[in-house]
Design an enzyme around this catalytic site. Structure first.
Site, PDB file in Angstrom:
ATOM      1  CB  SER A   1       0.029  -3.652   9.225  1.00  0.00           C
ATOM      2  OG  SER A   1      -1.088  -2.950   8.724  1.00  0.00           O
ATOM      3  NE  ARG A  29      -2.355  -1.205   3.647  1.00  0.00           N
ATOM      4  CZ  ARG A  29      -1.900  -0.376   4.557  1.00  0.00           C
ATOM      5  NH1 ARG A  29      -1.987   0.934   4.377  1.00  0.00           N
ATOM      6  NH2 ARG A  29      -1.380  -0.821   5.676  1.00  0.00           N
ATOM      7  CG  ASP A  41      -7.553  -6.621   7.376  1.00  0.00           C
ATOM      8  OD1 ASP A  41      -6.703  -6.270   8.211  1.00  0.00           O
ATOM      9  OD2 ASP A  41      -7.709  -6.040   6.291  1.00  0.00           O
ATOM     10  CE1 TYR A  56       0.520  -6.038  -1.889  1.00  0.00           C
ATOM     11  CE2 TYR A  56      -0.648  -4.063  -1.203  1.00  0.00           C
ATOM     12  CZ  TYR A  56      -0.124  -5.303  -0.912  1.00  0.00           C
ATOM     13  OH  TYR A  56      -0.271  -5.822   0.340  1.00  0.00           O
ATOM     14  NE  ARG A  77      -0.042  -8.567   2.154  1.00  0.00           N
ATOM     15  CZ  ARG A  77      -0.707  -7.928   3.113  1.00  0.00           C
ATOM     16  NH1 ARG A  77      -1.858  -8.381   3.563  1.00  0.00           N
ATOM     17  NH2 ARG A  77      -0.207  -6.825   3.649  1.00  0.00           N
TER      18      ARG A  77
HETATM   19  C1  OXD Z   1      -2.808  -4.203   6.158  1.00  0.00           C
HETATM   20  C2  OXD Z   1      -3.430  -5.353   5.476  1.00  0.00           C
HETATM   21  O1  OXD Z   1      -1.842  -3.640   5.633  1.00  0.00           O
HETATM   22  O2  OXD Z   1      -4.358  -5.939   6.038  1.00  0.00           O
HETATM   23  O3  OXD Z   1      -3.282  -3.835   7.244  1.00  0.00           O
HETATM   24  O4  OXD Z   1      -3.002  -5.692   4.358  1.00  0.00           O
HETATM   25 MN    MN Z   2      -5.120  -4.891   7.692  1.00  0.00          MN
END
Ligand code: OXD
Ligand code: MN
Length: 588
Positions: free
Chosen positions: A248, A69, A277, A197, A370
């Site tokens: 995270s 991110r 999450d 991504y 991931r």
């Molecule tokens: C984060 C995720 O970055 O869940 O929190 O990918």
């Molecule tokens: Mn997350």
């Protein structure tokens, strides 16, 4: 697939702007998904893995410059800067639209635009919210089919309604300099360009289910949070639910899929995962707070996931999974990552697709590689996962990675103090990340990069919610990461965290006592069961140490909280300033 005028008009405009060769509606059928997989395999966008060992599994590699991110390129474009607050990046909406339109212009020439109608939550839930993502990436389509409920049933459920979240994603050239992840909360719109991504392009996840949803939740009187949800089943069959927010890299997925230690498993304790999450929480008809996981899958970090740390996650990835940026084992066409086992493949490609020599000290998988896996394939998925009403929450748990300051667990005095504890959340950077070790990053409610409006207003909303919930959950804080003089973690963590969660539920039930301290209610050491932890070095003395409170460290922490409140500015609620002042008074 629909006659919905608002939907068709919006898509038409985007087609004119992006100019794709073809437009394909995603219907959610197995046949269409299979055809898309084949097409993506034929172009090399994904690689079909060994279907005997990993049925339905594929490997994808992102561009080298596009692996995480991008918070510095993420914007909240409200009409005024004040609405977005001091913590978010802001830009005037008209200016941003002009910039984005120039980037989107003709961006899909020679490409196909996929139209993905999706729902966050099962469509029949009162929590459900519908989105439509337009994308030129099959990888995005295949991921969205795992992470959300997507397809014809969603567009049917929308009917003629114009209330849906619009999302436009174009891969364009994956150009970092022109990468934008932009939210227009007042237009129900998300725009993503120049990335492939997950966190930047699976628009249902962070962009919708946290940033746009938190904005809607503020308006509509509910909460959209960066929280896991788990259920603890007692030997008598009763199940109690906890939601927990951690920044995270603090083990949310591991906690959500926890395996009870032997002594508890023998007695019949079980742990069920509802989500790892994101949680959407609403006040239920019984006056309690009810939660759903709006997602349909897990977008988990691969490295470190193994049979010891998280067997449930590992088993979840054994079918119908998309792996991104992991090692490709060329001997048997499977995948590998650091921390999976001690046998790295000797004939393999690294996450970039280059021949990898596992003996040269380089990492084969990207640290943020991931797996995208279906929740329903998780061995410990809760039977309430698809319950449209969600689950009632008994306790909210906040936590972070603190080497010294925070004890193993403590309970807030009441809701508003709990909101203070959440607002004061922080995590220390580890040696694994670039930069200095032990630097405290404040991350209120683990929502620092995810609040879609002014952080101060978000805190005020939490305070308001407390007034509206007749039977609110109790709020706690945990810290699995205290270290000893040698810098080693003291608490064994993982499955043994259940011992702490049971103390928490004991407090909720009123069956266990506590000791009052300046930071909140602390456990009496004898109330946390440490039977069987001798080999982990946990004695009653060590536990007492894990529960100790160093006032000087907390005074320093209070200064950090004040600094952050000042950064948030004058939207910081007076109630939180009062909580901070009261805390300082208790410390003196
Ligand atoms: C984060 C995720 O970055 O869940 O929190 O990918
Ligand atoms: Mn997350």
């Amino acid at each position: 697939m629909t006659q919905n005028k608002a939907v068709l008009a919006w898509i038409d405009e985007q087609i004119k702007l992006c100019n794709p060769d073809k437009v394909v509606w995603i219907d959610g059928s197995d046949e269409q998904r299979e055809a898309l997989r084949e097409e993506a395999c034929s172009t090399g966008e994904i690689i079909k893995l060994n279907q005997e060992k990993l049925p339905g599994c594929y490997l994808h590699r992102t561009a080298k410059n596009d692996v995480a991110r991008v918070e510095n390129r993420t914007f909240i474009c409200t009409e005024t800067k004040e609405e977005a607050g001091n913590i978010n990046n802001w830009c005037d909406p008209a200016e941003m639209h002009a910039k984005l339109n120039a980037l989107y212009k003709d961006s899909m020439v020679g490409r196909t635009m996929y139209v993905i109608p999706y729902s966050m939550c099962m469509v029949e839930s009162p929590f459900a919210k519908i989105g439509i993502e337009l994308t030129d990436s099959i990888y995005v389509v295949l991921n969205m089919l795992i992470m959300t409920r997507a397809g014809k049933k969603v567009i049917d459920a929308l009917g003629d309604d114009a209330d849906f979240v619009k999302g436009l994603h174009a891969k364009k050239d994956i150009d970092e300099e022109n990468r934008y992840i932009v939210h227009f909360p007042q237009e129900n719109l998300i725009c993503s360009v120049n990335s492939g991504y997950g966190g930047n392009v699976l628009l249902g996840k962070k962009c919708f289910a946290l940033r746009i949803a938190s904005y809607l939740a503020h308006k509509e009187g509910w909460l959209a949070e960066h929280m896991l949800i788990l259920g603890i089943e007692y030997p008598n069959g009763e199940v109690h639910y906890i939601s927990a927010a951690f920044p995270s890299a603090c083990g949310k997925t591991n906690l959500a899929m926890l395996i009870p230690p032997e002594i508890y498993a023998k007695q019949g304790y079980k742990v069920w995962c509802v989500g790892d999450d994101i949680a959407w929480l609403r006040i239920g008809p019984d006056g309690r707070l009810w939660a759903v996981n709006p997602e349909n899958g897990f977008f988990g970090v691969a490295p470190g996931t193994n049979l010891k740390s998280n067997p449930n996650a590992l088993h979840t990835t054994e079918r119908e999974t998309i792996f991104t940026n992991v090692v490709h084992n060329l001997d048997n066409n499977t995948v590998w990552w650091e921390g999976l086992d001690k046998n790295p493949p000797t004939n393999a490609n690294d996450w970039l697709g280059n021949k990898w020599d596992c003996t040269d000290g380089s990492k084969g998988a990207h640290p943020n590689s991931r797996f995208t896996a279906m929740a329903e394939n998780c061995p410990c998925i809760s039977k309430e996962f698809n319950n449209p009403a969600g689950v009632p929450i008994d306790a909210i748990v906040f936590g972070g990675r603190r080497a010294k300051t925070a004890p193993l667990v403590y309970q807030s005095f009441d809701w508003n103090h709990g909101v203070y504890v959440g607002s004061a959340m922080a995590s220390e950077t580890t040696a694994a990340a670039a930069g200095a070790v032990g630097v405290v990053r404040r991350d209120p409610m683990a929502m620092l990069p995810f609040v879609g409006y002014n952080m101060g207003d978000y805190w005020a909303h939490w305070i308001e919610m407390g007034k509206k919930i007749p039977n609110p959950p109790k709020i706690f804080n945990v810290n699995w990461f205290r270290t000893n003089a040698e810098g080693k973690f003291i608490w064994p963590g993982f499955g043994d965290n259940l011992r702490v969660l049971l103390w928490i539920l004991g407090r909720v039930a009123g069956t266990v006592d506590a000791v009052e301290s300046p930071i909140g209610f602390l456990p009496k050491a004898e109330d946390i069961n440490i039977e069987g932890l001798e080999n982990d070095g946990i004695t009653i003395e060590v536990l007492k140490d894990l529960l100790s409170v160093d006032k000087d460290l907390w005074k320093e922490d209070a200064d950090g909280v004040e600094e952050f409140y000042n950064k948030v500015g004058d939207h910081t609620p007076a109630e939180l300033r009062n909580q901070l002042a009261a805390f300082r008074a208790r410390l003196n």
